[in-house]
Write an enzyme that holds these catalytic residues in place. Structure first.
Site, short mmCIF file in Angstrom:
data_model
loop_
_atom_site.label_atom_id
_atom_site.label_comp_id
_atom_site.label_asym_id
_atom_site.label_seq_id
_atom_site.Cartn_x
_atom_site.Cartn_y
_atom_site.Cartn_z
N LYS A 209 17.17 36.87 3.17
CA LYS A 209 16.30 35.91 2.45
C LYS A 209 17.04 35.33 1.24
CE LYS A 209 13.24 39.14 1.56
NZ LYS A 209 13.88 40.36 2.11
N ARG B 196 3.78 39.95 -0.82
CA ARG B 196 4.23 41.15 -0.10
C ARG B 196 3.06 42.01 0.35
NH1 ARG B 196 9.74 41.60 -2.39
NH2 ARG B 196 10.78 43.30 -1.36
N ARG C 256 26.27 45.45 -0.01
CA ARG C 256 26.00 44.25 -0.82
C ARG C 256 26.51 44.41 -2.26
NH1 ARG C 256 20.04 41.94 -1.25
NH2 ARG C 256 19.51 44.09 -1.69
N ARG D 71 23.08 46.91 -6.70
CA ARG D 71 21.70 47.16 -7.16
C ARG D 71 21.40 48.64 -7.07
NH1 ARG D 71 17.82 42.84 -4.22
NH2 ARG D 71 16.54 44.70 -3.96
N ARG E 262 11.78 51.35 1.03
CA ARG E 262 11.57 49.90 1.02
C ARG E 262 11.16 49.41 2.41
NH1 ARG E 262 17.18 48.13 -1.47
NH2 ARG E 262 16.44 46.00 -1.17
#
Ligand code: AP5
Length: 290
Positions: A46, A121, A160, A193, A204
């Site tokens: 996203k 969400r 990431r 992160r 998550r």
């Protein structure tokens, strides 16, 4: 008194020029306010695809995760409330995120529309969003569903790396920076992160399946969901993403793109030349007068 105003003199000329050109380009885009939602599990792409859609359609990119992380870093009251849930990979309360989105949608950069990334969400957030938009006489145009198998996501999330100041995202395997650990543009260090670990990813994903998948089903019933194959390579996902927005708008973009290029490449240099002539001629005029 502290102020948020920025001194324009401190902004590099190239940044000012490119912002000016961006605004001129966007001025020629249709006034229809395009409202898109990008939905999908963590790591589905996203945040990678949103800046591309944003530039293409002159939208603003409203990512609740980024806003919450900024609030946590700044230790604002909102950040202090959100931190615990975020560290555990749980969702923060609906009231907190609805408040920040309601405020963010009013920014001047959102005039042509916006991309909601990471919001709504929960079905509760979706209903509140419908109410907010209803009051403004607008509605969601499309929900882009980044559909992907959970098994692919751990590698994406743990690899990431982010440049915090710009939000640029890299991946050690799929999108590596030119120099490992450094941002391609500024050369500044990249960071990971805190919630990008295999253990937190489990919570998550659990939150996604229990609380966010029903949101996608809610919009499917309204017939506005475009399903993407988010497991494909980035470039292929981008091609699918560009087909997502309503056809009517895409067709009208062809005319506007044509206008934008004509304006940018023919009219702008002429204006620039006219300005130089004016400066040169007025200095000759000054010499002549004296
Ligand atoms: P948030 O920041 O929204 O995180 P998320 O939804 O978990 O999504 P991510 O940012 O992790 O994934 P992405 O899909 O953007 O992936 P990306 O493009 O970077 O939320 C964080 C937390 O904030 C939540 O857990 C919650 O606590 C809270 N929160 C936020 N919004 C909330 C709300 N509305 N209500 C309540 N709580 C909220 O891609 C990942 C990696 O893969 C990158 O390295 C990228 O380079 C790579 N990649 C991307 N596409 C591809 C591809 N096609 N092929 C190969 N690699 C790819």
């Amino acid at each position: 008194m502290a102020t948020n105003s920025m001194n324009l003199e401190d902004i590099p000329s190239e940044s000012l020029m490119s912002e000016l050109l961006r605004r001129m380009k966007c001025a020629s885009k249709p006034d229809k306010r395009l409202i898109l939602i990008v939905a999908g599990p963590p790591g589905s792409g996203k945040g990678t695809q949103s800046p591309i859609i944003k530039d293409e359609y002159c939208l603003c990119h409203l990512a609740t995760g980024d806003m919450l992380r900024a609030a946590v870093a700044a230790k604002t009251p909102l950040g202090i409330k959100a931190k615990e849930a975020m560290d555990k990979g749980e969702l923060v309360s609906d009231d907190l995120v609805v408040g920040i989105i309601d405020e963010a949608m009013k920014k001047p950069s959102c005039k042509k529309g916006f991309i909601l990334d990471g919001f709504p969400r929960t079905v509760g957030q979706a209903q509140k969003l419908d109410d907010m938009l209803g009051k403004q006489g607008v509605k969601i145009d499309k929900v882009l569903d980044f559909a992907i198998d959970d098994a692919v996501l751990e590698e994406r999330i743990t690899g990431r790396w982010i440049h915090p100041a710009s939000g640029r995202t890299y991946h050690t395997k799929f999108a590596p920076p030119k120099v490992p650990g450094l941002d391609d543009v500024t050369g500044e260090p990249l960071v990971q992160r805190k919630d990008d670990t295999a253990a937190v990813l489990k919570s998550r994903l659990d939150a996604f399946h229990k609380q966010t998948q029903p949101v996608i089903d809610y919009y499917s019933e309204k017939g506005i969901v475009a399903k993407l194959h988010a497991e494909k390579p980035q470039k292929e996902v981008t091609d699918e993403v560009k087909k997502g927005p309503p056809k009517k708008l895409r067709n009208s973009m062809d005319f506007y793109s044509c206008f934008e290029y004509t304006f940018g490449f023919i009219v702008m240099p002429l204006l620039f030349l006219a300005q130089i002539s004016a400066v040169v001629c007025s200095s000759i005029g000054d010499d002549y007068d004296t």
